[in-house]
Design a protein around this motif. Structure first.
Motif, PDB file in Angstrom:
ATOM      1  N   LYS A   3      -4.754  -2.607  15.559  1.00 17.03           N
ATOM      2  CA  LYS A   3      -5.210  -1.530  14.681  1.00 17.03           C
ATOM      3  C   LYS A   3      -6.710  -1.320  14.843  1.00 17.03           C
ATOM      4  CE  LYS A   3      -1.758  -2.405  11.068  1.00 17.03           C
ATOM      5  NZ  LYS A   3      -1.574  -2.823   9.671  1.00 17.03           N
ATOM      6  N   TYR A   4      -7.437  -2.442  14.988  1.00 14.59           N
ATOM      7  CA  TYR A   4      -8.897  -2.345  15.118  1.00 14.59           C
ATOM      8  C   TYR A   4      -9.269  -1.637  16.416  1.00 14.59           C
ATOM      9  CZ  TYR A   4     -13.718  -3.831  15.778  1.00 14.59           C
ATOM     10  OH  TYR A   4     -15.061  -3.859  16.008  1.00 14.59           O
ATOM     11  N   LEU A   5      -8.588  -1.989  17.523  1.00 18.26           N
ATOM     12  CA  LEU A   5      -8.881  -1.370  18.810  1.00 18.26           C
ATOM     13  C   LEU A   5      -8.572   0.114  18.791  1.00 18.26           C
ATOM     14  CD1 LEU A   5      -7.560  -4.128  21.260  1.00 18.26           C
ATOM     15  CD2 LEU A   5      -9.929  -3.560  20.709  1.00 18.26           C
ATOM     16  N   ILE A   6      -7.458   0.484  18.138  1.00 18.34           N
ATOM     17  CA  ILE A   6      -7.097   1.894  18.038  1.00 18.34           C
ATOM     18  C   ILE A   6      -8.155   2.654  17.258  1.00 18.34           C
ATOM     19  CG2 ILE A   6      -5.445   3.524  17.038  1.00 18.34           C
ATOM     20  CD1 ILE A   6      -3.245   1.497  17.646  1.00 18.34           C
ATOM     21  N   CYS A   7      -8.602   2.040  16.153  1.00 17.70           N
ATOM     22  CA  CYS A   7      -9.609   2.690  15.304  1.00 17.70           C
ATOM     23  C   CYS A   7     -10.914   2.877  16.067  1.00 17.70           C
ATOM     24  CB  CYS A   7      -9.845   1.844  14.042  1.00 17.70           C
ATOM     25  SG  CYS A   7     -10.896   2.651  12.821  1.00 17.70           S
ATOM     26  N   VAL A   8     -11.322   1.841  16.827  1.00 16.88           N
ATOM     27  CA  VAL A   8     -12.558   1.937  17.593  1.00 16.88           C
ATOM     28  C   VAL A   8     -12.445   2.986  18.677  1.00 16.88           C
ATOM     29  CG1 VAL A   8     -14.075   0.710  19.188  1.00 16.88           C
ATOM     30  CG2 VAL A   8     -13.284  -0.418  17.107  1.00 16.88           C
ATOM     31  N   LEU A  70     -12.688  12.720   7.074  1.00 21.06           N
ATOM     32  CA  LEU A  70     -11.650  12.542   8.077  1.00 21.06           C
ATOM     33  C   LEU A  70     -12.098  13.114   9.409  1.00 21.06           C
ATOM     34  CD1 LEU A  70      -8.773  11.657   8.767  1.00 21.06           C
ATOM     35  CD2 LEU A  70      -7.995  13.933   8.060  1.00 21.06           C
ATOM     36  N   LEU A  71     -12.036  12.280  10.450  1.00 20.96           N
ATOM     37  CA  LEU A  71     -12.368  12.693  11.813  1.00 20.96           C
ATOM     38  C   LEU A  71     -13.715  13.382  11.920  1.00 20.96           C
ATOM     39  CD1 LEU A  71      -8.882  13.908  13.087  1.00 20.96           C
ATOM     40  CD2 LEU A  71      -9.963  11.681  13.346  1.00 20.96           C
ATOM     41  N   GLY A 191      -9.091   7.188  11.149  1.00 20.07           N
ATOM     42  CA  GLY A 191      -9.845   8.421  10.933  1.00 20.07           C
ATOM     43  C   GLY A 191     -11.098   8.247  10.109  1.00 20.07           C
ATOM     44  N   ARG A 192     -11.221   7.156   9.359  1.00 22.64           N
ATOM     45  CA  ARG A 192     -12.420   6.944   8.571  1.00 22.64           C
ATOM     46  C   ARG A 192     -13.330   5.966   9.294  1.00 22.64           C
ATOM     47  NH1 ARG A 192     -13.005   4.521   2.369  1.00 22.64           N
ATOM     48  NH2 ARG A 192     -15.277   4.607   2.301  1.00 22.64           N
ATOM     49  N   PHE A 193     -14.607   6.275   9.351  1.00 27.99           N
ATOM     50  CA  PHE A 193     -15.561   5.447  10.063  1.00 27.99           C
ATOM     51  C   PHE A 193     -16.396   4.622   9.085  1.00 27.99           C
ATOM     52  CE2 PHE A 193     -15.498   9.453  12.763  1.00 27.99           C
ATOM     53  CZ  PHE A 193     -14.377   9.030  13.466  1.00 27.99           C
ATOM     54  N   PHE A 194     -16.723   3.401   9.497  1.00 24.72           N
ATOM     55  CA  PHE A 194     -17.524   2.516   8.664  1.00 24.72           C
ATOM     56  C   PHE A 194     -18.778   2.108   9.433  1.00 24.72           C
ATOM     57  CE2 PHE A 194     -13.283   2.287   7.062  1.00 24.72           C
ATOM     58  CZ  PHE A 194     -13.437   2.177   5.691  1.00 24.72           C
ATOM     59  N   TYR A 195     -19.918   2.168   8.735  1.00 30.69           N
ATOM     60  CA  TYR A 195     -21.199   1.859   9.343  1.00 30.69           C
ATOM     61  C   TYR A 195     -21.737   0.590   8.687  1.00 30.69           C
ATOM     62  CZ  TYR A 195     -20.781   6.636  11.098  1.00 30.69           C
ATOM     63  OH  TYR A 195     -20.336   7.771  11.705  1.00 30.69           O
ATOM     64  N   HIS A 205     -27.696   4.614   6.377  1.00 32.42           N
ATOM     65  CA  HIS A 205     -27.375   5.983   6.767  1.00 32.42           C
ATOM     66  C   HIS A 205     -26.046   5.997   7.515  1.00 32.42           C
ATOM     67  CE1 HIS A 205     -29.048   4.394  10.548  1.00 32.42           C
ATOM     68  NE2 HIS A 205     -28.214   5.252  11.130  1.00 32.42           N
ATOM     69  N   GLN A 206     -25.463   7.165   7.627  1.00 30.63           N
ATOM     70  CA  GLN A 206     -24.325   7.352   8.502  1.00 30.63           C
ATOM     71  C   GLN A 206     -24.447   8.735   9.133  1.00 30.63           C
ATOM     72  OE1 GLN A 206     -20.565   7.209   6.486  1.00 30.63           O
ATOM     73  NE2 GLN A 206     -20.744   9.264   5.686  1.00 30.63           N
ATOM     74  N   CYS A 207     -23.779   8.919  10.261  1.00 29.68           N
ATOM     75  CA  CYS A 207     -23.852  10.182  10.997  1.00 29.68           C
ATOM     76  C   CYS A 207     -22.449  10.748  11.192  1.00 29.68           C
ATOM     77  CB  CYS A 207     -24.517   9.972  12.353  1.00 29.68           C
ATOM     78  SG  CYS A 207     -26.215   9.341  12.266  1.00 29.68           S
ATOM     79  N   LEU A 208     -22.310  12.037  10.953  1.00 28.96           N
ATOM     80  CA  LEU A 208     -21.082  12.757  11.224  1.00 28.96           C
ATOM     81  C   LEU A 208     -21.376  13.703  12.378  1.00 28.96           C
ATOM     82  CD1 LEU A 208     -20.055  13.598   7.550  1.00 28.96           C
ATOM     83  CD2 LEU A 208     -19.318  11.679   8.956  1.00 28.96           C
ATOM     84  N   GLY A 209     -20.818  13.406  13.547  1.00 30.72           N
ATOM     85  CA  GLY A 209     -21.217  14.149  14.719  1.00 30.72           C
ATOM     86  C   GLY A 209     -22.666  13.835  15.015  1.00 30.72           C
ATOM     87  N   SER A 210     -23.520  14.841  15.008  1.00 32.75           N
ATOM     88  CA  SER A 210     -24.949  14.647  15.276  1.00 32.75           C
ATOM     89  C   SER A 210     -25.800  14.829  14.031  1.00 32.75           C
ATOM     90  CB  SER A 210     -25.414  15.622  16.370  1.00 32.75           C
ATOM     91  OG  SER A 210     -24.778  15.329  17.594  1.00 32.75           O
TER      92      SER A 210
END
Length: 237
Positions: A3-8, A70-71, A191-195, A205-210
């Motif tokens: 699951k971790y590899l898929i998420c990454v 999401l994404l 689909g959810r990202f963690f920083y 901070h976190q970045c969505l796209g640029s």
């Protein structure tokens, strides 16, 4: 692990697919959104790539909250005051909600055993035994320390990946990001990202796209300032 590899892998694909170029807003026509016309929470420059002002729907307890970030797209809703998004049910729940009945308060049991052993030994614990730190619901606190090292653990006390820190550098360590990431991955969703930082805390901070913005200790956006990823050093978090 799978699951971790898929998420990454998905994170890499999305980060390559969603790019907010410096002139991305040049051709965007924004709807007339103001605090007076917004039926919810007004967010200046809260739209995709930070081009337009936007409104966020404020969700009530029990409402679905699984569409957040999401994404790589900005969330159009958030749980109201005193609520948080339960990553197991994807519903807004009270922050003071009692633990689910389907879980076992393993830390509370381990702590009782520790105290009982200490009492049997005249007030001294067994050599090498460490007193577990429990939360108000009887689960393990996210940060547990043993010897000279503190680690991030799940509610059941299992180490989360490799999030750790030397004990003399762990004063501000809360493991909130590591715990949230672990519980999200346990649901099987993607689909959810963690920083997270190396000690399991959320980055500032976190970045969505640029487009990047400041976040708090729970990964929620702070303020309204957004910058291009190339100007990240100008972000005042």
């Amino acid at each position: 692990m799978l699951k971790y590899l898929i998420c990454v892998s998905l994170s890499v694909v999305v980060s390559e697919a969603i790019q907010c170029l410096p002139n991305a807003c040049a051709t965007v026509r924004c709807a007339a959104v103001t605090e007076d016309t917004c039926n919810g929470l007004f967010v200046p420059k809260g739209g995709f790539c930070g081009c337009c002002d936007s409104c966020k729907e404020v969700l009530i307890e029990g409402a679905y909250c699984g569409s957040g970030f999401l994404l790589g797209f900005p969330s159009k809703s958030q749980c109201g005051d005193g609520l948080e998004c339960d990553i197991h049910t994807m519903r807004c729940v009270s922050k003071t909600r009692v633990a689910r009945e389907t879980q076992t308060a393993t830390c509370a049991e381990a702590h009782q055993q520790y105290l009982a052993t200490q009492q049997q030994n005249g007030g001294f614990g067994l050599l090498g035994a460490v007193e577990p730190k429990c939360d108000n619901d009887g689960f393990y606190q996210a940060k547990q320390c043993e010897g000279s090292v503190c680690t991030c653990v799940s509610k059941e006390g299992k180490d989360i990946l490799d999030y750790r820190a030397d004990i003399w550098m762990s004063q501000d360590m809360d493991c909130q990001c590591a715990r949230d990431q672990h519980e999200y991955m346990e649901t099987g969703l993607i689909g959810r990202f963690f920083y997270c930082t190396s000690n399991g805390n959320y980055q500032k901070h976190q970045c969505l796209g640029s487009v990047c913005h400041c976040i708090d200790n729970h990964g929620q956006m702070v303020g309204t300032q957004t910058v291009s990823i190339g100007d990240l050093d100008k972000l005042q978090c």
